[in-house]
Design an enzyme around this catalytic site. Structure first.
Site, PDB file in Angstrom:
ATOM      1  N   GLY A 130      56.515 -80.350   2.458  1.00 19.88           N
ATOM      2  CA  GLY A 130      55.262 -79.768   1.991  1.00 19.88           C
ATOM      3  C   GLY A 130      55.352 -78.282   1.728  1.00 19.88           C
ATOM      4  O   GLY A 130      56.433 -77.710   1.640  1.00 19.88           O
ATOM      5  N   TYR A 131      54.171 -77.652   1.585  1.00 18.58           N
ATOM      6  CA  TYR A 131      54.049 -76.257   1.156  1.00 18.58           C
ATOM      7  C   TYR A 131      54.807 -76.106  -0.170  1.00 18.58           C
ATOM      8  O   TYR A 131      55.725 -75.314  -0.317  1.00 18.58           O
ATOM      9  CB  TYR A 131      54.574 -75.297   2.225  1.00 18.58           C
TER      10      TYR A 131
ATOM     11  N   GLY B  22      60.159 -75.489  -7.088  1.00 19.47           N
ATOM     12  CA  GLY B  22      61.400 -76.216  -6.797  1.00 19.47           C
ATOM     13  C   GLY B  22      61.089 -77.674  -6.483  1.00 19.47           C
ATOM     14  O   GLY B  22      61.670 -78.593  -7.067  1.00 19.47           O
ATOM     15  N   HIS B  23      60.153 -77.886  -5.560  1.00 21.06           N
ATOM     16  CA  HIS B  23      59.734 -79.257  -5.243  1.00 21.06           C
ATOM     17  C   HIS B  23      59.194 -79.951  -6.497  1.00 21.06           C
ATOM     18  O   HIS B  23      59.491 -81.112  -6.754  1.00 21.06           O
ATOM     19  CB  HIS B  23      58.598 -79.259  -4.215  1.00 21.06           C
TER      20      HIS B  23
ATOM     21  N   GLN C 276      64.401 -82.405  13.152  1.00 23.76           N
ATOM     22  CA  GLN C 276      65.446 -81.651  12.455  1.00 23.76           C
ATOM     23  C   GLN C 276      65.354 -80.150  12.746  1.00 23.76           C
ATOM     24  O   GLN C 276      66.128 -79.364  12.204  1.00 23.76           O
ATOM     25  CB  GLN C 276      65.411 -81.926  10.950  1.00 23.76           C
TER      26      GLN C 276
ATOM     27  N   GLN D 116      69.552 -79.230  -5.163  1.00 27.39           N
ATOM     28  CA  GLN D 116      70.843 -78.589  -4.910  1.00 27.39           C
ATOM     29  C   GLN D 116      70.677 -77.365  -4.000  1.00 27.39           C
ATOM     30  O   GLN D 116      71.631 -76.906  -3.388  1.00 27.39           O
ATOM     31  CB  GLN D 116      71.475 -78.204  -6.256  1.00 27.39           C
TER      32      GLN D 116
ATOM     33  N   MET E 276      63.752 -70.424  -4.674  1.00 27.70           N
ATOM     34  CA  MET E 276      62.438 -70.764  -4.118  1.00 27.70           C
ATOM     35  C   MET E 276      62.609 -71.516  -2.810  1.00 27.70           C
ATOM     36  O   MET E 276      63.493 -72.369  -2.686  1.00 27.70           O
ATOM     37  CB  MET E 276      61.649 -71.610  -5.103  1.00 27.70           C
TER      38      MET E 276
ATOM     39  N   ARG F 260      60.035 -71.153   3.020  1.00 29.49           N
ATOM     40  CA  ARG F 260      60.200 -70.109   4.041  1.00 29.49           C
ATOM     41  C   ARG F 260      60.120 -68.692   3.464  1.00 29.49           C
ATOM     42  O   ARG F 260      60.038 -67.743   4.235  1.00 29.49           O
ATOM     43  CB  ARG F 260      61.539 -70.300   4.768  1.00 29.49           C
TER      44      ARG F 260
HETATM   45  P1  AMP Z   1      61.907 -79.115   1.830  1.00 31.95           P
HETATM   46  O1  AMP Z   1      60.424 -79.248   1.659  1.00 31.95           O
HETATM   47  O2  AMP Z   1      62.362 -77.715   2.024  1.00 31.95           O
HETATM   48  O3  AMP Z   1      62.463 -80.092   2.819  1.00 31.95           O
HETATM   49  O4  AMP Z   1      62.537 -79.544   0.430  1.00 31.95           O
HETATM   50  C1  AMP Z   1      62.288 -80.799  -0.126  1.00 31.95           C
HETATM   51  C2  AMP Z   1      63.206 -81.009  -1.299  1.00 31.95           C
HETATM   52  O5  AMP Z   1      62.988 -80.005  -2.276  1.00 31.95           O
HETATM   53  C3  AMP Z   1      64.689 -80.939  -0.909  1.00 31.95           C
HETATM   54  O6  AMP Z   1      65.405 -81.926  -1.612  1.00 31.95           O
HETATM   55  C4  AMP Z   1      65.068 -79.558  -1.357  1.00 31.95           C
HETATM   56  O7  AMP Z   1      66.442 -79.424  -1.660  1.00 31.95           O
HETATM   57  C5  AMP Z   1      64.223 -79.415  -2.603  1.00 31.95           C
HETATM   58  N1  AMP Z   1      64.051 -77.994  -2.920  1.00 31.95           N
HETATM   59  C6  AMP Z   1      63.593 -77.025  -2.091  1.00 31.95           C
HETATM   60  N2  AMP Z   1      63.648 -75.829  -2.705  1.00 31.95           N
HETATM   61  C7  AMP Z   1      64.167 -76.034  -3.933  1.00 31.95           C
HETATM   62  C8  AMP Z   1      64.480 -75.185  -5.049  1.00 31.95           C
HETATM   63  N3  AMP Z   1      64.286 -73.891  -5.008  1.00 31.95           N
HETATM   64  N4  AMP Z   1      65.000 -75.758  -6.155  1.00 31.95           N
HETATM   65  C9  AMP Z   1      65.219 -77.108  -6.196  1.00 31.95           C
HETATM   66  N5  AMP Z   1      64.948 -77.952  -5.195  1.00 31.95           N
HETATM   67  C10 AMP Z   1      64.425 -77.428  -4.075  1.00 31.95           C
END
Ligand code: AMP
Length: 282
Positions: free
Chosen positions: A31-32, A36-37, A61, A149, A185, A188
């Site tokens: 979330g948040y 990127g997401h 985790q 990635q 992005m 955090r």
């Molecule tokens: P998270 O919410 O941080 O667990 O991320 C969820 C998914 O979004 C994971 O597969 C991350 O790799 C992807 N993700 C997070 N930040 C980026 C970004 N800047 N560009 C591409 N994918 C992202």
């Protein structure tokens, strides 16, 4: 768009979609949401009949003293963003729903791929990730699951888990989405103050400089490593956790600069630990 908090209801709904012959794309997130997401969600929307996005800050985790409690959460705003991209369902279970009392099952990928980089700095982190992702795969039964990635090591570990445990789905890798000034992005990034945010730009700059040097013919791994380190250390607030140059396919140490090379790093600015990486083909 439907919102599910309950494992069985989510599972039943996904099974019903599959029965109707629809393909499911899953985007696991904490979330948040940022662009990127959303790039993952857009890709899933293009490829699949049904798009499910999970939003779950997965306690197992996070290590002791990490930011589980303070991790930013904003379900309403996330829901609006996802509705905008024509997401079919959000899965946002509570912690007790995913890990009820007496929960004891874990999925762990072993070996070099989990032993270094974030696996070394955050013991137990990837075990938490592979466990929750396995649960999400069983609950949502996706045909494709989308990962960024940005979390290069996580992506390779999940690919390996899918291969080794014969999960019947495809892992789709999506490129890193960056702010206009190059900062990768991340949810955090909101923790960074202005000075930390400014100094954090060195991460992408150091990776790009190193990649250019490699493309320009530099083949000395130690030299490249040192160049990245020196550049990051020009920023007084940067505390390096790791800088790794390894195989982009399986994270093994490189004997020589050849093939797909992953330049990856984790650096703290104040209390905020950032990761970034770049793939170079030699
Ligand atoms: P998270 O919410 O941080 O667990 O991320 C969820 C998914 O979004 C994971 O597969 C991350 O790799 C992807 N993700 C997070 N930040 C980026 C970004 N800047 N560009 C591409 N994918 C992202």
């Amino acid at each position: 768009m439907q919102l599910f908090n309950n494992v069985n209801a989510m599972h039943e709904w996904c099974r019903e979609q599959k029965k109707q012959g629809k393909t499911i794309g899953l985007v696991p997130t904490m979330g948040y949401l940022h662009d990127g997401h959303m790039s993952l969600v857009k890709a899933a929307r293009q490829d699949c009949d049904i798009v499910v996005v999970s939003i779950f800050v997965n306690p197992i985790q996070f290590g002791q003293g990490e930011d589980y409690e303070t991790y930013p959460r904003e379900l309403e705003k996330d829901s609006a963003l996802l509705a905008n991209e024509k997401t079919d369902a959000i899965f946002a279970p509570g912690v007790k729903e995913m890990y009820p009392a007496g929960y004891d099952a874990y999925v762990e990928v072993q070996g070099a791929i989990t032993g270094k980089m974030c696996g070394a700095s955050r013991p137990g982190h990837f075990k938490g990730v592979t466990t929750v992702v396995s649960k999400l795969f069983h609950i949502c039964q996706p045909d494709r699951a989308y990962f960024g990635q940005k979390d290069a090591q996580q992506l390779l570990i999940i690919k390996k888990m899918v291969r080794d445990l014969n999960f019947p789905l495809e892992i789709v890798r999506m490129p890193i989405v960056r702010e206009s000034d190059g900062l990768a992005m991340s949810s955090r990034n909101v923790y960074l103050n202005a000075e930390e945010r400014q100094q954090a730009l060195v991460l992408n700059q150091a990776l790009k400089t190193a990649a250019n040097n490699i493309r320009g013919g530099e083949r000395d791994i130690k030299k490249i490593h040192q160049q990245i380190k020196d550049m990051i250390e020009t920023q007084p607030l940067a505390q390096i956790d790791y800088i790794e140059i390894s195989s982009g396919e399986n994270l093994t140490d490189l004997e020589e600069m050849r093939g797909e090379i992953l330049l990856a790093l984790a650096v703290k600015f104040g209390k905020t630990r950032l990761i970034d990486n770049l793939l170079v083909e030699v």
